[in-house]
Structure formats: C-alpha cells, structure tokens
Scaffold this motif. Structure first.
Motif, mmCIF file in Angstrom:
data_model
loop_
_atom_site.group_PDB
_atom_site.id
_atom_site.type_symbol
_atom_site.label_atom_id
_atom_site.label_comp_id
_atom_site.label_asym_id
_atom_site.label_seq_id
_atom_site.Cartn_x
_atom_site.Cartn_y
_atom_site.Cartn_z
ATOM 1 N N GLU A 1 0.858 -1.201 0.000
ATOM 2 C CA GLU A 1 0.000 0.000 0.000
ATOM 3 C C GLU A 1 0.888 1.243 0.000
ATOM 4 O OE1 GLU A 1 -3.233 0.349 -0.245
ATOM 5 O OE2 GLU A 1 -3.892 -1.720 0.047
ATOM 6 N N GLY A 2 0.473 2.232 -0.790
ATOM 7 C CA GLY A 2 1.247 3.469 -0.838
ATOM 8 C C GLY A 2 2.325 3.453 -1.907
ATOM 9 N N TYR A 3 2.520 2.298 -2.526
ATOM 10 C CA TYR A 3 3.507 2.216 -3.618
ATOM 11 C C TYR A 3 2.756 1.887 -4.902
ATOM 12 C CZ TYR A 3 7.060 1.949 0.010
ATOM 13 O OH TYR A 3 7.866 2.208 1.090
ATOM 14 N N ASP A 4 3.108 2.563 -5.975
ATOM 15 C CA ASP A 4 2.447 2.323 -7.247
ATOM 16 C C ASP A 4 3.135 1.146 -7.946
ATOM 17 O OD1 ASP A 4 0.964 2.517 -9.497
ATOM 18 O OD2 ASP A 4 2.006 4.280 -10.301
ATOM 19 N N ILE A 5 2.775 -0.065 -7.493
ATOM 20 C CA ILE A 5 3.405 -1.266 -8.057
ATOM 21 C C ILE A 5 2.312 -2.260 -8.433
ATOM 22 C CG2 ILE A 5 5.074 -3.128 -7.686
ATOM 23 C CD1 ILE A 5 6.250 -1.503 -5.398
ATOM 24 N N ASP A 6 2.298 -2.647 -9.692
ATOM 25 C CA ASP A 6 1.365 -3.660 -10.149
ATOM 26 C C ASP A 6 1.640 -4.973 -9.392
ATOM 27 O OD1 ASP A 6 -0.456 -4.512 -12.553
ATOM 28 O OD2 ASP A 6 1.087 -6.071 -12.340
ATOM 29 N N PRO A 7 0.578 -5.709 -8.955
ATOM 30 C CA PRO A 7 0.827 -6.926 -8.163
ATOM 31 C C PRO A 7 1.665 -7.979 -8.895
ATOM 32 C CG PRO A 7 -1.521 -6.678 -8.662
ATOM 33 C CD PRO A 7 -0.854 -5.415 -9.082
ATOM 34 N N ALA A 8 1.547 -8.063 -10.221
ATOM 35 C CA ALA A 8 2.374 -9.042 -10.960
ATOM 36 C C ALA A 8 3.846 -8.658 -10.836
ATOM 37 C CB ALA A 8 1.949 -9.095 -12.423
ATOM 38 N N LEU A 9 4.115 -7.362 -10.947
ATOM 39 C CA LEU A 9 5.502 -6.888 -10.788
ATOM 40 C C LEU A 9 5.950 -7.092 -9.337
ATOM 41 C CD1 LEU A 9 7.934 -5.405 -12.177
ATOM 42 C CD2 LEU A 9 7.048 -3.318 -11.145
ATOM 43 N N ALA A 10 5.022 -6.829 -8.402
ATOM 44 C CA ALA A 10 5.373 -6.958 -6.984
ATOM 45 C C ALA A 10 5.850 -8.377 -6.684
ATOM 46 C CB ALA A 10 4.175 -6.599 -6.101
ATOM 47 N N VAL A 11 5.086 -9.392 -7.133
ATOM 48 C CA VAL A 11 5.489 -10.764 -6.789
ATOM 49 C C VAL A 11 6.706 -11.190 -7.601
ATOM 50 C CG1 VAL A 11 4.055 -12.129 -8.394
ATOM 51 C CG2 VAL A 11 4.542 -12.987 -6.097
ATOM 52 N N ALA A 12 6.848 -10.622 -8.800
ATOM 53 C CA ALA A 12 7.977 -11.004 -9.651
ATOM 54 C C ALA A 12 9.290 -10.452 -9.129
ATOM 55 C CB ALA A 12 7.742 -10.522 -11.084
ATOM 56 N N VAL A 13 9.261 -9.267 -8.531
ATOM 57 C CA VAL A 13 10.556 -8.645 -8.208
ATOM 58 C C VAL A 13 10.771 -8.276 -6.738
ATOM 59 C CG1 VAL A 13 10.692 -7.720 -10.566
ATOM 60 C CG2 VAL A 13 9.945 -6.228 -8.741
ATOM 61 N N VAL A 14 9.704 -7.982 -5.989
ATOM 62 C CA VAL A 14 9.947 -7.465 -4.622
ATOM 63 C C VAL A 14 10.646 -8.495 -3.722
ATOM 64 C CG1 VAL A 14 8.838 -6.600 -2.517
ATOM 65 C CG2 VAL A 14 8.238 -5.624 -4.748
ATOM 66 N N PRO A 15 10.193 -9.781 -3.687
ATOM 67 C CA PRO A 15 10.919 -10.729 -2.818
ATOM 68 C C PRO A 15 12.394 -10.848 -3.205
ATOM 69 C CG PRO A 15 8.797 -11.634 -3.481
ATOM 70 C CD PRO A 15 8.997 -10.400 -4.309
ATOM 71 N N ASN A 16 12.663 -10.902 -4.511
ATOM 72 C CA ASN A 16 14.070 -11.015 -4.943
ATOM 73 C C ASN A 16 14.846 -9.741 -4.645
ATOM 74 O OD1 ASN A 16 14.247 -13.679 -5.934
ATOM 75 N ND2 ASN A 16 13.018 -13.083 -7.691
ATOM 76 N N ALA A 17 14.187 -8.586 -4.765
ATOM 77 C CA ALA A 17 14.876 -7.326 -4.462
ATOM 78 C C ALA A 17 15.176 -7.223 -2.962
ATOM 79 C CB ALA A 17 14.039 -6.136 -4.941
ATOM 80 N N ILE A 18 14.292 -7.787 -2.140
ATOM 81 C CA ILE A 18 14.570 -7.826 -0.692
ATOM 82 C C ILE A 18 15.830 -8.663 -0.450
ATOM 83 C CG2 ILE A 18 13.731 -8.698 1.541
ATOM 84 C CD1 ILE A 18 10.866 -7.944 0.591
ATOM 85 N N MET A 19 15.882 -9.820 -1.106
ATOM 86 C CA MET A 19 17.058 -10.691 -0.922
ATOM 87 C C MET A 19 18.317 -10.010 -1.445
ATOM 88 S SD MET A 19 15.642 -14.477 -1.756
ATOM 89 C CE MET A 19 14.101 -14.392 -2.619
#
Ligand SMILES: NC(=O)c1ccc[n+]([C@@H]2O[C@H](COP(=O)([O-])OP(=O)(O)OC[C@H]3O[C@@H](n4cnc5c(N)ncnc54)[C@H](OP(=O)(O)O)[C@@H]3O)[C@@H](O)[C@H]2O)c1
Length: 326
Positions: free
Chosen positions: A114-132
């Motif tokens: 919430e508060g970030y303009d991120i499409d959910p497909a992009l979110a699952v594709a990149v956010v976990p890996n970007a955290i790592m």
C-alpha cells in the motif's frame, strides 16, 4: 480454494489442478486472497525431488509456490499492522502453497505494498528477490557507493533484482552476463544495466575491466572466470547454482593472493536468523520497484498452466518471470 497440487516428486506433469479446503490462518499468520503467484526455479528443484527429505521442505502431496501477491483475507491471533483488503506481497519462507487462490503465511514475511504504485504481478515477480538482493548486498557483503558490479545470468529472476538495488545503494556501474541465446532479450531489457555481455565471450568481452563486486547465481565456468574479473580486494557474492554444476570448485590460492573475499548468501538460511533485516530491505525493494529499477519481463499464465511453466523453466525457454494467476 482452487490450487495446483504436486501428487508426487517427478516430471512437470505431477502438477494438477485440485479443489482443496480454504486454509485458515493460525496464530501469527496472515491469509491472503492470491491474485498472482510467482513460479521460481526453486519450485522446480523441489518438485523434481532434489531436496527430498530435507527438513522444512514439503513432501507430496503439497501445493508448490513460495511467493504470492494479493490482498489480506483474514488475520490469525496476535497479528497486528495489517488490514483486511490491504495489498501485500510475501517473501518465501518455510511455507509452500502459493499456487492457489488462498495462501497462508507468517506475518513476518508479509509485506504491505500500500502506498507504492506497483502492479501486483511486478510486486510478486521482483519485490521478494529485491529484498534478498538488498540483504545480500548490505549484509553478506557491504557494498559501497561508487563500486562497480558484475551480475551473472543477468536476466534471471534473482539476478534481475541486483542492478536496481545496487544502483540504489550507489553502485557506479553495473554490467551483466548472459548466455548467447539470451543476448536478444538482453538488448531489449529495461533493467538498469550499463552493458550486458555474452558469457561465452568472457573474459575478452570485458577487455581489462575489473569489478569490485561480482554477483553469481549461476556457478560453474562463470564462477571460475569471476576470480580473474575481480579487482584486487574484490568480493565474489555466491547466491545460487543455476548452472546445475554441483561439483565445481574455486582456487583458494587466487583468493588469498589477490585479497579476494568470497561470501555466500542464502535467504532461506539467513532471514529466519535475522528477521530484523526484512523490513528495511522491503522498504528499499518497494522503492526500487516503484522507481522502475526492477522492470523485468513478466508473463502471466493461469494456474492450469503450472506444468508448462515448470517445463519452460527447466528448458530455459522462459523469457523473464512467469507468474500464475488463479
Ligand atoms: N541465495 C538465495 O537466497 C536465492 C534466492 C532465490 C534463488 N536462488 C538461486 O539462484 C539461482 C537462480 O534462481 P532464479 O530463480 O533466478 O532462476 P532463473 O530465473 O531460471 O535464472 C537462472 C539464470 O541462470 C543463468 N544460467 C547460466 N547458465 C545456466 C545454465 N547452464 N543453466 C541454467 N541457467 C543458467 C540463466 O541466464 P542466461 O541464460 O541469461 O545466461 C538464467 O537466467 C538458483 O540456483 C536458485 O536456487 C538463491
């Protein structure tokens, strides 16, 4: 709920659609209405039985999938800080169950988008890996502003998160390597690489250029070559073995003679021991994704296509990330 189940270890055709009872969140857990589930190479390894019998990993029948995006459906006892309907993405942990319309995961691994303009497909594709990637670059090694970075298998799911996060952390130059067959995709990528070279042409393709940090999720021959591509006192960050070359060894004498540091990072082992690393990394990852620093290719398929998604990952014919939608 609708789900994909692996009835046994084996070929992709062990994956089949199933109608299963909706899971309910236990204490400390969050239930999520899944809109997108990532398909990763680790799902393939688990399904093949490569980690058969390893503690904490699923035994058939199980629902594969470690990372989902969706909205909060229900909260288990003791969970605070999330609202029903809130948009979230999950980081992989012990839980499987992502290839389903409902997923339950530990609250420590659920990140609000919430508060970030991120499409959910992009979110699952990149956010976990970007955290790592953020945790690896800041904790396994401590990258400094102005350093140069080389990323092997540059367009792979995990690798693709590194250029944006490295830039966010001040890297001055980020170069990638890919195999010859990926050079076309490399030319089209929006990921923030300065340059991508063909790994078959190493080391010549890089001339005399040396790197402060090399990120290697591939292993095998590119790992051997990496020692020569590191600057004096450079750091080789090992994060995977996509080449499948499990017998590979590196030369210890080169390491001490050139003051090289070899660091390993495995989120599955690191994050449970260091949960405090997740929130700051998640904030950085969300900012990187929202800023377009992780715009990887994404192909969306339905849950029914899970077996063919696995086949394509195994054959290395997927271009970018594959995401399933219920
Ligand atoms: N450390 C961690 O916490 C962590 C987290 C997630 C994943 N991983 C590991 O990281 C590795 C990559 O995972 P991923 O999900 O990013 O997989 P992926 O999307 O399939 O990416 C793997 C990349 O490796 C490259 N590659 C080079 N030589 C290869 C070969 N001989 N066979 C297969 N691929 C080759 C491919 O790139 P080109 O064809 O472009 O060269 C491909 O893009 C895996 O070993 C996985 O277990 C580790």
């Amino acid at each position: 709920m609708q789900a994909v189940q692996a009835g046994r270890f084996g070929e992709p055709d062990v994956l089949a659609l199933a109608d299963l009872p909706d899971p309910a969140p236990g204490p400390g857990q969050v239930a999520i209405n899944v809109t997108h589930a990532a398909v990763g190479l680790i799902d393939v390894y688990i399904r093949q039985g490569l980690f058969q019998g390893r503690e904490g990993l699923p035994q058939p029948p199980y629902v594969p999938g470690l990372e989902v995006a969706g909205t909060v459906r229900a909260l288990g006892d003791g969970v605070t800080g999330f609202a029903i309907g809130e948009k979230v993405v999950t980081l992989s942990g012990d839980a499987t169950g992502g290839y389903a319309s409902v997923y339950v995961g530990d609250q420590s691994r659920v990140v609000s988008t919430e508060g970030y303009d991120i499409d959910p497909a992009l979110a699952v594709a990149v956010v976990p890996n970007a955290i790592m990637a953020h945790v690896a670059l800041t904790r396994a090694i401590q990258i400094s502003a102005g350093e140069s970075v080389l990323v092997h298998g540059a367009l792979g799911a995990l690798a693709a998160a590194f250029p944006g996060v490295a830039r966010q952390l001040g890297a001055s130059r980020v170069v990638g390597t890919v195999r010859t067959e990926r050079m076309g995709a490399a030319a089209a990528t929006k990921l923030p690489y300065d340059r991508i070279v063909d790994s078959a042409e190493l080391p010549d393709a890089l001339g005399d250029e040396k790197f402060d940090v090399i990120v290697d999720p591939v292993g095998g021959s590119v790992r051997t070559q990496s020692l020569d591509l590191l600057a004096l006192s450079g750091r080789l960050l090992l994060v995977g073995n996509a080449s499948g070359d499990w017998n590979h060894r590196i030369d210890g004498n080169q390491i001490w003679q050139r003051n090289i540091v070899v660091a390993g990072f495995n989120a599955g082992a690191y994050l449970p021991a260091h949960p405090e690393a997740i929130r700051p990394a998640a904030e950085a990852a969300l900012k990187a994704a929202a800023a377009g620093l992780a715009d990887t290719e994404i192909e969306i398929l339905s849950l029914a296509d899970a077996a063919s998604a696995h086949e394509r990952l195994e054959n290395h014919t997927a271009n970018g990330r594959l995401v399933l939608t219920p």
